[in-house]
Enzyme design. Structure first.
Site, PDB file in Angstrom:
ATOM      1  N   GLY A 141    -108.478  63.126 139.382  1.00  0.00           N
ATOM      2  CA  GLY A 141    -107.796  64.161 140.156  1.00  0.00           C
ATOM      3  C   GLY A 141    -107.662  65.479 139.402  1.00  0.00           C
ATOM      4  O   GLY A 141    -107.998  66.551 139.911  1.00  0.00           O
ATOM      5  N   ARG A 142    -107.208  65.414 138.163  1.00  0.00           N
ATOM      6  CA  ARG A 142    -106.967  66.652 137.401  1.00  0.00           C
ATOM      7  C   ARG A 142    -108.257  67.280 136.864  1.00  0.00           C
ATOM      8  O   ARG A 142    -108.208  68.306 136.191  1.00  0.00           O
ATOM      9  CB  ARG A 142    -105.958  66.389 136.279  1.00  0.00           C
ATOM     10  CG  ARG A 142    -106.321  65.235 135.362  1.00  0.00           C
ATOM     11  CD  ARG A 142    -105.126  64.814 134.509  1.00  0.00           C
ATOM     12  NE  ARG A 142    -105.378  63.616 133.719  1.00  0.00           N
ATOM     13  CZ  ARG A 142    -105.245  62.368 134.177  1.00  0.00           C
ATOM     14  NH1 ARG A 142    -104.885  62.152 135.417  1.00  0.00           N
ATOM     15  NH2 ARG A 142    -105.482  61.332 133.392  1.00  0.00           N
TER      16      ARG A 142
ATOM     17  N   GLU B 241    -100.814  64.667 131.484  1.00  0.00           N
ATOM     18  CA  GLU B 241    -101.142  63.469 132.263  1.00  0.00           C
ATOM     19  C   GLU B 241    -102.284  62.704 131.580  1.00  0.00           C
ATOM     20  O   GLU B 241    -102.402  61.490 131.715  1.00  0.00           O
ATOM     21  CB  GLU B 241    -101.527  63.846 133.703  1.00  0.00           C
ATOM     22  CG  GLU B 241    -101.458  62.673 134.666  1.00  0.00           C
ATOM     23  CD  GLU B 241    -101.517  63.077 136.141  1.00  0.00           C
ATOM     24  OE1 GLU B 241    -100.460  63.170 136.783  1.00  0.00           O
ATOM     25  OE2 GLU B 241    -102.627  63.292 136.646  1.00  0.00           O
TER      26      GLU B 241
ATOM     27  N   HIS C 201     -90.223  88.944 126.562  1.00  0.00           N
ATOM     28  CA  HIS C 201     -88.870  89.382 126.930  1.00  0.00           C
ATOM     29  C   HIS C 201     -88.034  88.203 127.387  1.00  0.00           C
ATOM     30  O   HIS C 201     -87.017  88.388 128.051  1.00  0.00           O
ATOM     31  CB  HIS C 201     -88.970  90.456 128.014  1.00  0.00           C
ATOM     32  CG  HIS C 201     -89.764  91.635 127.545  1.00  0.00           C
ATOM     33  ND1 HIS C 201     -89.210  92.688 126.845  1.00  0.00           N
ATOM     34  CD2 HIS C 201     -91.093  91.880 127.598  1.00  0.00           C
ATOM     35  CE1 HIS C 201     -90.169  93.549 126.533  1.00  0.00           C
ATOM     36  NE2 HIS C 201     -91.323  93.073 126.965  1.00  0.00           N
TER      37      HIS C 201
ATOM     38  N   GLU D 171     -96.449  63.245 149.372  1.00  0.00           N
ATOM     39  CA  GLU D 171     -96.175  64.675 149.557  1.00  0.00           C
ATOM     40  C   GLU D 171     -97.231  65.301 150.467  1.00  0.00           C
ATOM     41  O   GLU D 171     -96.925  66.016 151.416  1.00  0.00           O
ATOM     42  CB  GLU D 171     -96.198  65.404 148.205  1.00  0.00           C
ATOM     43  CG  GLU D 171     -95.062  65.074 147.256  1.00  0.00           C
ATOM     44  CD  GLU D 171     -95.408  63.945 146.305  1.00  0.00           C
ATOM     45  OE1 GLU D 171     -96.273  63.095 146.654  1.00  0.00           O
ATOM     46  OE2 GLU D 171     -94.801  63.900 145.219  1.00  0.00           O
TER      47      GLU D 171
ATOM     48  N   LYS E 169    -107.361  63.076 146.832  1.00  0.00           N
ATOM     49  CA  LYS E 169    -108.373  62.106 146.411  1.00  0.00           C
ATOM     50  C   LYS E 169    -108.146  60.771 147.131  1.00  0.00           C
ATOM     51  O   LYS E 169    -109.062  60.186 147.690  1.00  0.00           O
ATOM     52  CB  LYS E 169    -108.290  61.925 144.890  1.00  0.00           C
ATOM     53  CG  LYS E 169    -109.249  60.923 144.332  1.00  0.00           C
ATOM     54  CD  LYS E 169    -109.228  60.897 142.816  1.00  0.00           C
ATOM     55  CE  LYS E 169    -109.959  59.669 142.316  1.00  0.00           C
ATOM     56  NZ  LYS E 169    -110.031  59.593 140.863  1.00  0.00           N
TER      57      LYS E 169
ATOM     58  N   LYS F 179     -92.697  56.854 141.587  1.00  0.00           N
ATOM     59  CA  LYS F 179     -93.128  56.809 142.995  1.00  0.00           C
ATOM     60  C   LYS F 179     -92.550  55.571 143.682  1.00  0.00           C
ATOM     61  O   LYS F 179     -92.053  55.635 144.801  1.00  0.00           O
ATOM     62  CB  LYS F 179     -94.662  56.750 143.084  1.00  0.00           C
ATOM     63  CG  LYS F 179     -95.370  58.044 142.744  1.00  0.00           C
ATOM     64  CD  LYS F 179     -96.871  57.876 143.001  1.00  0.00           C
ATOM     65  CE  LYS F 179     -97.677  58.995 142.406  1.00  0.00           C
ATOM     66  NZ  LYS F 179     -99.113  58.825 142.529  1.00  0.00           N
TER      67      LYS F 179
END
Ligand code: F6P
Length: 533
Positions: free
Chosen positions: A256-257, A342, A373, A204, A198, A502
């Protein structure tokens, strides 16, 4: 408002010791505590919410102003008021004739244009009209993180039966291992790289994009020709050297999400095709219409949110397990971790005051039956109660493996039943006595086999995991987060809590390269010393 919370807490205290199973003495309990949308059902009857609790919760939603806020969101008002932005991911999936006005301008024509360009590009790649420097595109790498990765990655996996395009891979982590493992075995001459960000500043993503560009430059004459970008920052995509013809933009009022419904869904569109992507949008749209029009007592996102409020803020259960009995939803818990945590992991109310209640819960999970399990031991017999959210399809895609689907479904239903019913000491004792145990040993062994029960769960059932149904499920969770956020009085659409880490990471880079660590705490200094050695 405080009196509404108080009334709920008092009611919960009165009913806390009641056996959940006793609620089914009311014959129509399952029907009364199930909400439907088309063929989808959300059963919340295996919770301790009774008619009185439901009425109080609905009342809380009313007085919290959910309806007004919902109208404000869909109407393009700047409800993300710490960033001064509207919240309009719903516009990305709005119908063909819709108008969505932001600051006096209908944003739909521009959205439709971008969507059409995306579809054309996807078709060109899928048919081979757009080629790499070695021929038809065989592989796509989506480089993004957070909302620019989790949604499309989750959906690409979920819709595997619909893949008929190039193979799609996702790279997110700044750990070079991620990009290295993905590019290994790919042919740069037939690979398309999508840089999805965005802001087009995320460290990253930009680092991985540079690495991918170098990888491609080692084999192809013009690497930029095999790059596309998805971003709100056209100036930055241009500076990176990506041809505007392959840049798909969106506006800052798409969080963004919440962004997988638009250009961030490009990699998914390449995998399943524009038609299937359109079905996905249609599913989300149907949930939007339902959310906008159904009365609160029949409104799936509202009710799911109220179940969440009941378990987290009223009962005090601090986590929520998401347990899809649907292997292809195996990334859903990770996706929901970002969406829910978030959005609602905050301790300050809209007006800056401290939140009077706890924020949203820790969300976690794994698909069934695998989780059975692994961690179900704790869910059944641990000292803390973990409300569980089961999801299961009526039908799988593998018609020849219907017997396996039956096993899957029976396990799903068995778990919610076991969590609710439990097994008493008397029952456990009878079972162990039958095996020949007696006296103190019988008692000791029986105690280990007691299941306390009374552990709440919801079950979402749907016909089949199609693109349409996936769209419904994701929009359901988005609106659930919205309603919970409004009731908690916080802003679900900013994410200031990710910033400090950050900033500190940036400051630590030179220290790891040799600059003085003096200003750091003792622990960080010692770790730096070890790691840079
Ligand atoms: O750091 C958190 C975050 O800002 C998320 O909210 C977002 O989805 C992610 O980073 C990626 O951001 P971008 O799409 O701008 O690269």
């Amino acid at each position: 408002m405080a009196d509404k919370w108080q009334a709920l807490k008092e009611h919960q205290a009165r009913v806390t010791d009641r056996a959940l199973i006793s609620l089914f003495d009311q014959k129509d309990r399952a029907q009364a505590f199930t909400v439907a949308l088309g063929a989808m059902r959300l059963d919340y009857s295996k919770t301790n919410i009774d008619p009185a609790a439901k009425a109080l919760l609905l009342d809380l939603a009313e007085v919290s102003g959910v309806a007004a806020k919902r109208a404000a969101m869909f109407g393009g008002e700047k409800i993300n008021d710490t960033e001064g932005r509207a919240v309009l991911h719903t516009a990305l999936r709005a119908g063909i004739d819709s108008k969505v006005i932001v600051e006096g301008v209908d944003v739909m024509p521009e959205l439709r244009k971008t969507k059409a360009r995306m579809a054309i590009f996807a078709r060109e790649v899928r048919t081979g009209k757009f080629t790499g420097q070695g021929g038809k595109i065989t592989d796509v790498i989506n480089i993004g993180i957070g909302g620019s990765d989790l949604g499309p990655a989750m959906a690409t996996l979920a819709l595997a039966p619909y893949h008929d395009g190039p193979r799609v891979h996702y790279v997110s982590n700044v750990d070079g291992a991620h990009v290295a493992d993905v590019v290994k075995g790919l042919n740069p001459e037939t690979t398309l790289v999508i840089v999805a960000s965005k802001t087009f500043t995320t460290i990253e993503t930009m680092t991985n994009a540079e690495t991918a560009r170098k990888w491609m430059a080692a084999s192809v004459a013009n690497p930029a020709a095999q790059f596309a970008a998805v971003s709100t920052a056209a100036d930055k995509t241009a500076a990176f050297g990506i041809d505007p013809a392959r840049v798909f933009g969106f506006e800052d009022w798409v969080g963004g999400r919440y962004s997988m419904w638009g250009p961030i869904g490009l990699a998914l569109t390449l995998a399943v095709g524009p038609e299937a992507f359109e079905d996905f949008l249609a599913g989300g749209r149907e949930m939007d219409d339902h959310f906008l029009t159904a009365s609160f007592d029949q409104n799936m996102p509202v009710l799911l949110a109220l179940v969440g409020i009941w378990h987290n803020q009223i009962c005090g259960y601090t986590t929520r397990a998401v347990l899809p009995y649907d292997q292809r939803l195996s990334r859903l818990p990770a996706y929901l971790q970002q969406l829910e945590m978030e959005s609602n992991g905050k301790s300050v109310a809209m007006d800056g005051s401290a939140l009077p209640t706890h924020s949203g819960p820790v969300v976690w999970g794994e698909p069934g039956t695998n989780g059975q399990h692994a961690f179900y031991q704790l869910i059944h017999q641990g000292t803390r109660v973990v409300p569980c959210e089961f999801l299961v399809a009526k039908q799988g895609h593998e018609a020849d493996l219907a017997h396996q689907h039956l096993l899957l479904v029976s396990n799903c239903l068995a778990q919610s039943e076991a969590l609710m019913r439990g097994r008493s000491l008397a029952e456990a004792t009878a079972i162990m006595a039958q095996k020949g145990l007696t006296g103190a040993e019988l008692d000791r062994q029986a105690r280990h086999r007691v299941f306390p029960g009374n552990r709440p769960s919801t079950t979402l059932v749907y016909p089949k995991l199609t693109p349409f149904v996936l769209g419904q499920i994701i929009a359901l969770y988005e609106h659930r987060v919205f309603v919970e956020g409004v009731i908690l009085g916080l802003n679900s659409y900013d994410q200031w809590g990710v910033e400090l880490g950050k900033e500190l990471a940036l400051a630590l880079q030179p220290i790891l390269e040799g600059a003085s660590a003096e200003a750091k705490d003792g622990s960080t200094q010692a770790l730096v010393e070890y790691l840079r050695g």
